[in-house]
Scaffold this active site. Structure first.
Site, PDB file in Angstrom:
ATOM      1  NE  ARG A  44      -0.655   1.876   3.617  1.00 20.83           N
ATOM      2  CZ  ARG A  44       0.460   2.576   3.836  1.00 20.83           C
ATOM      3  NH1 ARG A  44       1.598   2.000   4.152  1.00 20.83           N
ATOM      4  NH2 ARG A  44       0.438   3.884   3.739  1.00 20.83           N
ATOM      5  N   GLY A  45       0.214   2.425  -0.125  1.00 19.25           N
ATOM      6  CA  GLY A  45       0.947   3.681  -0.213  1.00 19.25           C
ATOM      7  C   GLY A  45       1.172   3.995  -1.681  1.00 19.25           C
ATOM      8  CB  ALA A  46       0.588   7.086  -3.645  1.00 26.95           C
ATOM      9  NE  ARG A  82      -6.481   0.579  -1.893  1.00 28.92           N
ATOM     10  CZ  ARG A  82      -5.844   1.188  -0.881  1.00 28.92           C
ATOM     11  NH1 ARG A  82      -4.541   0.997  -0.713  1.00 28.92           N
ATOM     12  NH2 ARG A  82      -6.495   1.976  -0.054  1.00 28.92           N
ATOM     13  CD  GLN A 185      -3.664   2.690   6.809  1.00 25.32           C
ATOM     14  OE1 GLN A 185      -4.316   3.020   7.797  1.00 25.32           O
ATOM     15  NE2 GLN A 185      -4.230   2.469   5.636  1.00 25.32           N
ATOM     16  CG  ASP A 226      -3.321   7.976  -1.540  1.00 27.43           C
ATOM     17  OD1 ASP A 226      -3.415   8.516  -0.411  1.00 27.43           O
ATOM     18  OD2 ASP A 226      -2.835   6.842  -1.719  1.00 27.43           O
ATOM     19  CG  ASN A 236      -2.840  11.598   2.261  1.00 25.73           C
ATOM     20  OD1 ASN A 236      -2.250  10.730   1.641  1.00 25.73           O
ATOM     21  ND2 ASN A 236      -2.568  11.844   3.536  1.00 25.73           N
ATOM     22  CE  LYS A 237      -5.694   5.611   4.188  1.00 27.18           C
ATOM     23  NZ  LYS A 237      -6.657   4.659   3.571  1.00 27.18           N
TER      24      LYS A 237
HETATM   25  O1  MRU Z   1      -4.977   3.166   1.989  1.00 25.02           O
HETATM   26  P1  MRU Z   1      -3.496   3.406   1.981  1.00 25.02           P
HETATM   27  O2  MRU Z   1      -2.821   2.942   3.214  1.00 25.02           O
HETATM   28  O3  MRU Z   1      -2.851   2.882   0.713  1.00 25.02           O
HETATM   29  O4  MRU Z   1      -3.363   4.986   1.944  1.00 25.02           O
HETATM   30  C1  MRU Z   1      -2.097   5.537   1.865  1.00 25.02           C
HETATM   31  C2  MRU Z   1      -2.072   6.992   2.061  1.00 25.02           C
HETATM   32  O5  MRU Z   1      -3.080   7.654   2.108  1.00 25.02           O
HETATM   33  C3  MRU Z   1      -0.727   7.628   2.104  1.00 25.02           C
HETATM   34  O6  MRU Z   1      -0.753   8.750   2.936  1.00 25.02           O
HETATM   35  C4  MRU Z   1      -0.343   8.072   0.693  1.00 25.02           C
HETATM   36  O7  MRU Z   1      -0.408   6.988  -0.194  1.00 25.02           O
HETATM   37  C5  MRU Z   1       1.006   8.645   0.649  1.00 25.02           C
HETATM   38  S1  MRU Z   1       2.210   7.356   0.737  1.00 25.02           S
HETATM   39  C6  MRU Z   1       3.739   7.943   0.616  1.00 25.02           C
END
Ligand code: MRU
Length: 329
Positions: A44-46, A82, A185, A226, A236-237
């Protein structure tokens, strides 16, 4: 250690669902396996998703060589695993553009996507730490949300990479990791990564962030993205927007750190972004234990949109943009 990599013909990932209890590496040989890992947030994470997307297409190219219909179906599966982080579809499409040249060409592009993210992380850490020195009092007390460290990238990370670089320079005051409901997270991953880096960290419930800012206990908010839209709106999250409002009210900088691969010039504003809805189960329980009565329903948007005018600065691997001052990405 890399969060995601291509090793001997398979994709290796650190399984983020097992952390912080266990550091487990999984080898993924098939496209469906990789897609399941993406959907369950094992990876996970962009930036990491961009690499996963490209590696997924590299797997598809090898497994379905000579079968364009099966390859196209597998690529579609990867690209749409996703919806919100632009990196996933971007990484998949970049690799897919080489399909006519054969599996080796696809893999070469996937490896280039990985290497670009590694280089971007180093550049963001330097630029972001320089910016914090400019915008914040000495030894700033930072609040961060979700997880933006090496786990979310390949190495290094985005916002957390900046925090770690500031620590390396001897310029970090303190870090609060916002726990990041519902999948934690921040509590599970960010606090683990900071511990690995030898940095003290306090975890706070998500709702505490704006109050800590109002009480003068936070000097800046720093987080990732994201998808950054053409007008600077940043997806973002879930919970990021509340921290942005808190920072605005408290008069402290709200800083987004993300690679150029997260900037989506084709999407005008945050209203145009599909926000992933992850269903009720994650909200109503945790790891199989119910936390709400069976009669309760839930709403579970995984991301929110912070409007550009609440964002002091966006730091990428190439530049600093100040959306609140009217600068366009
Ligand atoms: O649902 P996730 O855990 O994939 O969401 C991730 C985030 O929102 C992060 O803050 C974002 O991807 C930046 S990662 C460097």
């Amino acid at each position: 250690m890399r969060t995601i990599d291509w090793v001997d013909g398979a994709v290796e990932i650190i399984d983020q669902t097992a952390l912080p209890d266990r550091l487990t590496v999984r080898r993924l040989h098939g496209v469906e396996e990789l897609v399941a890992a993406i959907r369950t947030l094992a990876v996970r994470g962009a930036p990491a998703l961009g690499v996963a997307g490209a590696f997924g297409v590299a797997l598809a190219a090898r497994l379905h060589e000579g079968d364009p219909v099966a390859t196209a179906a597998a690529v579609h599966l990867v690209e749409n695993a996703r919806p919100t982080a632009v990196n996933l579809a971007l990484g998949a499409r970049r690799a897919a553009a080489r399909l006519p040249e054969g599996p080796d060409a696809v893999l070469a592009t996937a490896l280039a996507v990985r290497d670009e993210e590694i280089a971007a992380a180093a550049a963001m850490a330097e630029r972001g730490a320089d910016l914090l020195a400019e915008l914040c009092p000495p030894r700033p007390r930072m609040l961060t949300h979700c997880n933006t460290g090496a786990l979310a990238a390949v190495v290094g990370g985005t916002a957390l990479g900046v925090v770690i670089e500031l620590h390396r320079r001897g310029g970090l005051g303190a870090v609060v990791a916002s726990e990041t409901r519902p999948l934690l997270q921040g509590a599970r991953l960010t606090s683990w990564e900071l511990g690995q880096a030898g940095i003290e960290c306090r975890v706070a419930v998500d709702g505490a962030g704006p109050f800590l800012m109002a009480r003068g206990e936070i000097d800046a908010v720093i987080l990732g993205a994201d998808r950054i839209c053409a007008n600077g709106d940043t997806v973002n999250k879930i919970g990021s927007y509340a921290h942005a409002l808190g920072a605005h009210r408290a008069g402290i900088p709200f800083i987004v750190v993300a690679p150029e691969s997260t900037v989506d010039h084709h999407t005008a504003t945050g209203a145009d972004v599909e926000i992933e809805d992850r269903g009720p189960d994650e909200v109503l329980g945790f790891r199989g234990t119910a936390t709400a009565p069976a009669s309760a329903g839930a709403v579970n948007p995984a991301f929110d949109v912070t409007p550009y005018d609440l964002i002091t600065a966006i730091v990428t691997d190439r530049r600093v943009v100040r959306p609140a001052l009217g600068e366009r990405v």
